[in-house]
Design an enzyme around this catalytic site. Structure first.
Site, PDB file in Angstrom:
ATOM      1  N   LYS A  56       0.827  -1.211   0.000  1.00 39.09           N
ATOM      2  CA  LYS A  56       0.000   0.000   0.000  1.00 39.09           C
ATOM      3  C   LYS A  56       0.860   1.258   0.000  1.00 39.09           C
ATOM      4  CE  LYS A  56      -4.097  -1.945   2.254  1.00 39.09           C
ATOM      5  NZ  LYS A  56      -4.941  -1.935   3.473  1.00 39.09           N
ATOM      6  N   GLN A  58       3.949   1.561  -1.103  1.00 40.73           N
ATOM      7  CA  GLN A  58       4.593   1.703  -2.414  1.00 40.73           C
ATOM      8  C   GLN A  58       3.639   2.322  -3.429  1.00 40.73           C
ATOM      9  OE1 GLN A  58       5.892  -2.370  -2.986  1.00 40.73           O
ATOM     10  NE2 GLN A  58       8.043  -1.813  -2.601  1.00 40.73           N
ATOM     11  N   CYS A  61       3.184   6.058  -2.581  1.00 40.46           N
ATOM     12  CA  CYS A  61       4.364   6.858  -2.913  1.00 40.46           C
ATOM     13  C   CYS A  61       4.386   7.229  -4.394  1.00 40.46           C
ATOM     14  CB  CYS A  61       5.641   6.108  -2.536  1.00 40.46           C
ATOM     15  SG  CYS A  61       5.992   6.139  -0.766  1.00 40.46           S
ATOM     16  N   CYS A 165      -3.943  23.361   6.173  1.00 39.38           N
ATOM     17  CA  CYS A 165      -3.406  23.758   4.870  1.00 39.38           C
ATOM     18  C   CYS A 165      -3.780  25.170   4.434  1.00 39.38           C
ATOM     19  CB  CYS A 165      -3.856  22.755   3.800  1.00 39.38           C
ATOM     20  SG  CYS A 165      -3.106  21.118   3.985  1.00 39.38           S
ATOM     21  N   GLY A 217       5.399  16.818   4.397  1.00 42.11           N
ATOM     22  CA  GLY A 217       6.769  17.206   4.699  1.00 42.11           C
ATOM     23  C   GLY A 217       6.799  18.371   5.669  1.00 42.11           C
ATOM     24  N   GLY A 307      -2.799  20.149  -1.678  1.00 45.02           N
ATOM     25  CA  GLY A 307      -3.395  19.115  -0.830  1.00 45.02           C
ATOM     26  C   GLY A 307      -2.849  17.766  -1.265  1.00 45.02           C
ATOM     27  N   GLY A 308      -3.334  17.294  -2.381  1.00 49.48           N
ATOM     28  CA  GLY A 308      -2.831  16.101  -3.048  1.00 49.48           C
ATOM     29  C   GLY A 308      -3.131  16.229  -4.527  1.00 49.48           C
TER      30      GLY A 308
END
Length: 385
Positions: A56, A58, A61, A165, A217, A307-308
């Site tokens: 999951k 991997q 990422c 955020c 991060g 965000g993503g």
């Protein structure tokens, strides 16, 4: 680790009385995390040999598009505090011990870079706006940062805590209001974040912790905000107007709680869709404040907190943006991961570089957007100088 910044040449004149960004600096922790090597190193350090979790992680990422991140948490930290990687350990004391010092140090380093670019004396700073979702103590980091920088003991301070955020743009909105309502003022805005409070060992019952391990991060940013720049100052962005709104009955979509084990997060799967459904109207309201009905969304430069990657993709599709419009947001995500309140300023730094390359062909107007708990939308209409 200090990251150098430079002074930009002014191309346009700011409107009288409007707040401008006079300088921007950033700082990053020295521990560099390569996404390529993350899975093996992370699982080894937390002593996890579960193949399902490895698979999951991997996958995550790869899907986050992140390449590099910087973190306060390191191998040395885990060796000193092994309980941070132990399920169920009451570690809030240890986490705050690490985070409280780290966020102020990063804010200090970012401020030094920013003040150097600004070119004026630290004594000329009249106000401090301090943003963080990564520390908790009294007095707050704003006081420690003021003392470390040598600010006047009469500097006017504002703290914004646990906004997530959208905290960077909230801080920018507060700094803008201060600058425009206090003639001659110069506001230092800092954002500083670390994932130490939320670091948890993986658990099948908490899949979002793996998202955090693959996406988030640490770092800090600092800006000097002021209206009516002097001849010695070099503004590069005018903060024309700001807007905030929350989406009713969405409080549970982004949920964070402080516990004895640190901060726990839950993120609703419908977050990207909620943003996509409401972002167009929000953006059009902001653009209308430019006073020109001729502006189209693709006429603007864009600084969007990612965000993503799913949020960026959904926003690009919904607003029918050209692929290059969100390139700075994608590159910031790739280079730093999601650094919470800092990310919007890392993007703004990249936007500054791109607009400089374009010269007089660069877009005059742009939007800055961030989304966070609430669900809260925070936005800025900005003008390239």
């Amino acid at each position: 680790m200090l990251v150098s910044a430079r002074v930009e040449k002014q191309k346009r004149v700011a409107y009288q009385g409007k707040a401008t960004v006079l300088a921007l600096g950033k700082a990053l922790p020295s521990n560099v995390v390569s996404q390529e090597n993350l899975v093996e190193e992370y699982l080894r350090e937390i002593k996890c040999d579960n193949l399902s979790i490895k698979d999951k992680l991997q996958h995550l990422c790869k899907s986050t598009t992140v390449k590099t991140r910087y973190t306060v948490m390191s191998r040395e930290t885990l060796h000193k505090y092994p309980e941070l990687a132990t399920e169920g350990s009451p570690t809030i004391k240890q986490r705050l011990e690490i985070a409280n010092d780290a966020v102020v140090q990063m804010a200090y380093e970012a401020s030094l870079v920013c003040i150097k670019e600004w070119g004026r004396a630290v004594e000329d700073i009249t106000h401090l706006v301090y943003v963080s979702s990564s520390e908790f103590r009294l007095p707050g980091g704003d006081l420690y940062l003021s003392a470390q920088l040598g600010l006047s003991n009469e500097v006017q301070r504002v703290m914004l805590y646990f906004l997530g955020c959208y905290g960077g743009l909230s801080g920018l909105r507060v700094a803008k209001d201060i600058a425009e309502n206090n003639p001659g003022s110069r506001v230092l805005l800092t954002t500083s974040e670390t994932t130490v409070l939320g670091f948890r060992p993986p658990n099948k019952a908490r899949p979002y912790n793996l998202v955090g391990a693959a996406l988030f991060g640490d770092g800090a940013a600092a800006l000097i905000i002021g209206a009516d720049p002097t001849e010695s100052e070099s503004p590069f962005m005018e903060l024309h107007c700001a807007m905030q709104q929350f989406l009713p009955q969405t409080q549970g979509v982004i949920d964070g709680r402080l516990s004895e084990e640190g901060i726990t997060f839950k993120l609703g799967r419908d977050l990207p869709q909620k943003i996509e459904d409401n972002v167009e109207e929000f953006c059009k309201k902001l653009v209308a404040k430019a006073g020109s009905g001729a502006l189209e969304l693709n006429d603007l430069f864009w600084a969007v907190h990612p965000g993503g990657p799913a949020i960026l993709s959904g926003l690009e599709t919904k607003l029918k943006l050209k692929p290059e419009k969100l390139e700075c947001s994608r590159r910031a995500l790739m280079d730093y991961g999601n650094v919470s309140s800092n990310t919007i300023f890392y993007i703004m730094d990249k936007v500054r570089d791109e607009l400089e390359k374009k010269g007089t062909e660069g877009e005059e107007w742009g939007l800055g957007l961030a989304f966070g708990p609430g669900i809260t939308f925070e936005g800025f209409l900005m003008r390239n100088l």
